[in-house]
Design an enzyme around this catalytic site. Structure first.
Site, PDB file in Angstrom:
ATOM      1  N   ASP A  22      88.910  45.640  76.467  1.00 45.94           N
ATOM      2  CA  ASP A  22      87.651  45.333  75.781  1.00 45.94           C
ATOM      3  C   ASP A  22      86.647  46.383  76.234  1.00 45.94           C
ATOM      4  O   ASP A  22      86.793  46.987  77.299  1.00 45.94           O
ATOM      5  CB  ASP A  22      87.157  43.926  76.174  1.00 45.94           C
ATOM      6  CG  ASP A  22      86.219  43.319  75.136  1.00 45.94           C
ATOM      7  OD1 ASP A  22      86.648  42.384  74.429  1.00 45.94           O
ATOM      8  OD2 ASP A  22      85.064  43.777  75.023  1.00 45.94           O
TER       9      ASP A  22
ATOM     10  N   TYR B 163      80.190  44.543  56.359  1.00 49.45           N
ATOM     11  CA  TYR B 163      81.372  43.902  56.956  1.00 49.45           C
ATOM     12  C   TYR B 163      82.516  43.895  55.936  1.00 49.45           C
ATOM     13  O   TYR B 163      83.661  44.222  56.265  1.00 49.45           O
ATOM     14  CB  TYR B 163      80.998  42.493  57.408  1.00 49.45           C
ATOM     15  CG  TYR B 163      82.038  41.788  58.239  1.00 49.45           C
ATOM     16  CD1 TYR B 163      82.316  42.188  59.539  1.00 49.45           C
ATOM     17  CD2 TYR B 163      82.743  40.695  57.731  1.00 49.45           C
ATOM     18  CE1 TYR B 163      83.270  41.533  60.305  1.00 49.45           C
ATOM     19  CE2 TYR B 163      83.689  40.023  58.489  1.00 49.45           C
ATOM     20  CZ  TYR B 163      83.955  40.446  59.779  1.00 49.45           C
ATOM     21  OH  TYR B 163      84.895  39.788  60.539  1.00 49.45           O
TER      22      TYR B 163
ATOM     23  N   THR C 221      84.590  30.904  67.206  1.00 51.06           N
ATOM     24  CA  THR C 221      84.534  31.843  68.335  1.00 51.06           C
ATOM     25  C   THR C 221      83.077  32.230  68.560  1.00 51.06           C
ATOM     26  O   THR C 221      82.211  31.910  67.736  1.00 51.06           O
ATOM     27  CB  THR C 221      85.320  33.143  68.035  1.00 51.06           C
ATOM     28  OG1 THR C 221      84.588  33.891  67.043  1.00 51.06           O
ATOM     29  CG2 THR C 221      86.728  32.886  67.542  1.00 51.06           C
TER      30      THR C 221
ATOM     31  N   LYS D 248      86.123  45.645  56.465  1.00 49.11           N
ATOM     32  CA  LYS D 248      87.355  44.854  56.550  1.00 49.11           C
ATOM     33  C   LYS D 248      88.292  45.135  55.380  1.00 49.11           C
ATOM     34  O   LYS D 248      89.512  45.036  55.503  1.00 49.11           O
ATOM     35  CB  LYS D 248      87.015  43.365  56.652  1.00 49.11           C
ATOM     36  CG  LYS D 248      86.339  42.984  57.981  1.00 49.11           C
ATOM     37  CD  LYS D 248      87.215  43.310  59.191  1.00 49.11           C
ATOM     38  CE  LYS D 248      86.639  42.785  60.492  1.00 49.11           C
ATOM     39  NZ  LYS D 248      87.519  43.045  61.648  1.00 49.11           N
TER      40      LYS D 248
ATOM     41  N   ASP E  55      86.557  51.016  74.880  1.00 47.26           N
ATOM     42  CA  ASP E  55      85.713  50.977  73.684  1.00 47.26           C
ATOM     43  C   ASP E  55      86.551  51.586  72.578  1.00 47.26           C
ATOM     44  O   ASP E  55      86.920  52.771  72.650  1.00 47.26           O
ATOM     45  CB  ASP E  55      84.427  51.777  73.915  1.00 47.26           C
ATOM     46  CG  ASP E  55      83.485  51.696  72.711  1.00 47.26           C
ATOM     47  OD1 ASP E  55      83.976  51.611  71.567  1.00 47.26           O
ATOM     48  OD2 ASP E  55      82.269  51.728  72.919  1.00 47.26           O
ATOM     49  N   VAL E  56      86.852  50.815  71.544  1.00 50.42           N
ATOM     50  CA  VAL E  56      87.824  51.269  70.540  1.00 50.42           C
ATOM     51  C   VAL E  56      87.330  52.462  69.721  1.00 50.42           C
ATOM     52  O   VAL E  56      88.110  53.081  68.999  1.00 50.42           O
ATOM     53  CB  VAL E  56      88.244  50.129  69.588  1.00 50.42           C
ATOM     54  CG1 VAL E  56      89.017  49.065  70.342  1.00 50.42           C
ATOM     55  CG2 VAL E  56      87.053  49.539  68.837  1.00 50.42           C
TER      56      VAL E  56
HETATM   57  N1  LIG Z   1      85.594  34.562  64.216  1.00 53.45           N
HETATM   58  C1  LIG Z   1      85.736  34.652  62.907  1.00 53.45           C
HETATM   59  O1  LIG Z   1      85.286  33.800  62.143  1.00 53.45           O
HETATM   60  C2  LIG Z   1      86.461  35.825  62.308  1.00 53.45           C
HETATM   61  C3  LIG Z   1      86.834  35.740  60.965  1.00 53.45           C
HETATM   62  C4  LIG Z   1      87.490  36.816  60.375  1.00 53.45           C
HETATM   63  C5  LIG Z   1      87.793  37.934  61.112  1.00 53.45           C
HETATM   64  N2  LIG Z   1      87.420  38.002  62.415  1.00 53.45           N
HETATM   65  C6  LIG Z   1      87.730  39.214  63.134  1.00 53.45           C
HETATM   66  O2  LIG Z   1      88.531  38.902  64.251  1.00 53.45           O
HETATM   67  C7  LIG Z   1      88.253  39.815  65.321  1.00 53.45           C
HETATM   68  C8  LIG Z   1      87.885  39.048  66.580  1.00 53.45           C
HETATM   69  O3  LIG Z   1      86.727  38.289  66.305  1.00 53.45           O
HETATM   70  P1  LIG Z   1      86.217  37.167  67.319  1.00 53.45           P
HETATM   71  O4  LIG Z   1      85.731  36.048  66.498  1.00 53.45           O
HETATM   72  O5  LIG Z   1      87.222  36.958  68.383  1.00 53.45           O
HETATM   73  O6  LIG Z   1      84.909  37.913  67.900  1.00 53.45           O
HETATM   74  P2  LIG Z   1      84.245  37.852  69.356  1.00 53.45           P
HETATM   75  O7  LIG Z   1      82.864  38.357  69.136  1.00 53.45           O
HETATM   76  O8  LIG Z   1      84.458  36.528  69.995  1.00 53.45           O
HETATM   77  O9  LIG Z   1      85.088  38.929  70.167  1.00 53.45           O
HETATM   78  C9  LIG Z   1      85.063  40.285  69.814  1.00 53.45           C
HETATM   79  C10 LIG Z   1      85.391  41.101  71.045  1.00 53.45           C
HETATM   80  O10 LIG Z   1      85.403  42.470  70.627  1.00 53.45           O
HETATM   81  C11 LIG Z   1      84.766  43.224  71.619  1.00 53.45           C
HETATM   82  N3  LIG Z   1      84.268  44.474  71.044  1.00 53.45           N
HETATM   83  C12 LIG Z   1      83.244  44.643  70.173  1.00 53.45           C
HETATM   84  N4  LIG Z   1      83.055  45.940  69.939  1.00 53.45           N
HETATM   85  C13 LIG Z   1      83.989  46.606  70.665  1.00 53.45           C
HETATM   86  C14 LIG Z   1      84.310  47.972  70.831  1.00 53.45           C
HETATM   87  N5  LIG Z   1      83.616  48.947  70.239  1.00 53.45           N
HETATM   88  N6  LIG Z   1      85.369  48.286  71.624  1.00 53.45           N
HETATM   89  C15 LIG Z   1      86.058  47.316  72.249  1.00 53.45           C
HETATM   90  N7  LIG Z   1      85.776  46.004  72.170  1.00 53.45           N
HETATM   91  C16 LIG Z   1      84.753  45.656  71.371  1.00 53.45           C
HETATM   92  C17 LIG Z   1      83.648  42.332  72.153  1.00 53.45           C
HETATM   93  O11 LIG Z   1      83.221  42.740  73.434  1.00 53.45           O
HETATM   94  C18 LIG Z   1      84.328  40.972  72.157  1.00 53.45           C
HETATM   95  O12 LIG Z   1      84.963  40.711  73.387  1.00 53.45           O
HETATM   96  C19 LIG Z   1      87.137  40.736  64.813  1.00 53.45           C
HETATM   97  O13 LIG Z   1      87.715  41.928  64.324  1.00 53.45           O
HETATM   98  C20 LIG Z   1      86.525  39.939  63.693  1.00 53.45           C
HETATM   99  O14 LIG Z   1      85.887  40.757  62.735  1.00 53.45           O
HETATM  100  C21 LIG Z   1      86.765  36.964  63.031  1.00 53.45           C
END
Ligand SMILES: NC(=O)c1ccc[n+]([C@@H]2O[C@H](COP(=O)([O-])OP(=O)(O)OC[C@H]3O[C@@H](n4cnc5c(N)ncnc54)[C@H](O)[C@@H]3O)[C@@H](O)[C@H]2O)c1
Length: 255
Positions: free
Chosen positions: A40, A154, A191, A158, A63-64
């Site tokens: 992360d 977004y 989340t 996506k 950092d991705v």
């Molecule tokens: N939660 C939802 O409803 C949902 C729905 C559809 C898709 N998603 C996707 O699923 C994935 C995970 O979402 P989540 O709900 O677990 O979010 P979250 O915010 O709980 O976790 C995201 C994590 O990504 C990390 N992050 C952010 N930018 C970063 C970077 N540049 N480099 C490395 N790490 C980084 C953050 O520190 C965090 O730990 C995301 O890609 C999100 O778009 C989530």
């Protein structure tokens, strides 16, 4: 290395592993026998998740959007474990905004993390996996399948993840690499990302209830709903599945 479980013996690297879906994926893959590298941009957060899992699991700050960091983290994983079998690209961010209100800065930020981050991850993983095969799982969203008016940037990011995934899958198949690449399309999953979205909408509890009602099944998704799919695609059970897009959305995109 565990010898039991649905992903026994596999080496799995997870981005965004400090929170939400990424953290739950780390826990589930570890529980099913994988050795997990939790990454992360939040290094202490990733380290805490790995520490709770215990040996042989490990953490790294990644950092991705950082190309050099990707090279270093994947090289370290291969040096330490001899291979990389699974990559879960879960790191992602979301910002509200329609086409009129979204700033170029927010658009670029989402594109950088969600698209460039996933691209760099896929490219690094293909390099590490092509000699022996593997599985890449990209977190897209329902917003990568259908338009959402107030998620212009977004949605754009996506949607790009969805087709990047198919391009990677087809390239790897054509090259005979035995690397599968698939995208997941969750709706609202409970989340911290959805907590932040609900807080921005005012009354968080009411907003979350409303988001839950958006799905025909009438509830928010749980991280386990998503990690079940990650586990399937990461395991050899998904051996004939590549370039696929799986909606985990309580029926949201069925109508
Ligand atoms: N939660 C939802 O409803 C949902 C729905 C559809 C898709 N998603 C996707 O699923 C994935 C995970 O979402 P989540 O709900 O677990 O979010 P979250 O915010 O709980 O976790 C995201 C994590 O990504 C990390 N992050 C952010 N930018 C970063 C970077 N540049 N480099 C490395 N790490 C980084 C953050 O520190 C965090 O730990 C995301 O890609 C999100 O778009 C989530």
């Amino acid at each position: 290395m565990s010898t039991t479980g649905r992903v026994a013996g596999k080496i799995a690297l997870i981005t965004g592993g400090a929170s939400g879906i990424g953290r739950a994926a780390a826990q589930r893959l570890a529980a099913e026998g994988a050795t997990v590298i939790v990454t992360d941009r939040d290094g202490p957060g990733a380290a805490a998740v790995a520490a709770a899992l215990g040996a042989p699991h490990a953490a790294a700050t990644l950092d991705v959007t950082d190309e050099a960091a990707w090279a270093a983290v994947v090289a370290e994983a291969v040096a330490r474990h001899g291979r990389l079998d699974v990559l879960v690209n879960s790191a992602g961010i979301g910002r509200h905004g329609d086409i009129e209100s979204t700033t170029l800065a927010d658009f670029r930020l989402m594109y950088r993390v969600n698209v460039e981050g996933t691209f760099l991850g896929c490219r690094a993983a293909v390099g590490a996996m092509k000699a022996h095969g593997g599985a890449i799982i990209n977190l897209s969203s329902v917003a990568g399948l259908i338009g959402v008016p107030d998620l212009a940037g977004y949605c754009a990011s996506k949607g790009a993840v969805r087709l990047l995934t198919k391009s990677v899958a087809l390239h790897c198949a054509k090259q005979g690499y035995r690397i599968r690449c698939n995208s997941l399309h969750p709706s609202f999953i409970d989340t911290p990302m959805v907590d932040a979205m609900a807080a921005a909408l005012g009354d968080p509890a009411a907003a979350k209830a409303q988001l839950g009602r958006a799905a025909p099944l009438g509830r928010l998704g749980h991280v386990d709903d998503v990690t079940a799919a990650i586990l399937y695609l990461a395991s050899d059970e998904g051996a004939f599945v590549t370039g696929a897009e799986l909606a985990i959305d309580g029926g949201l995109t069925a109508r």
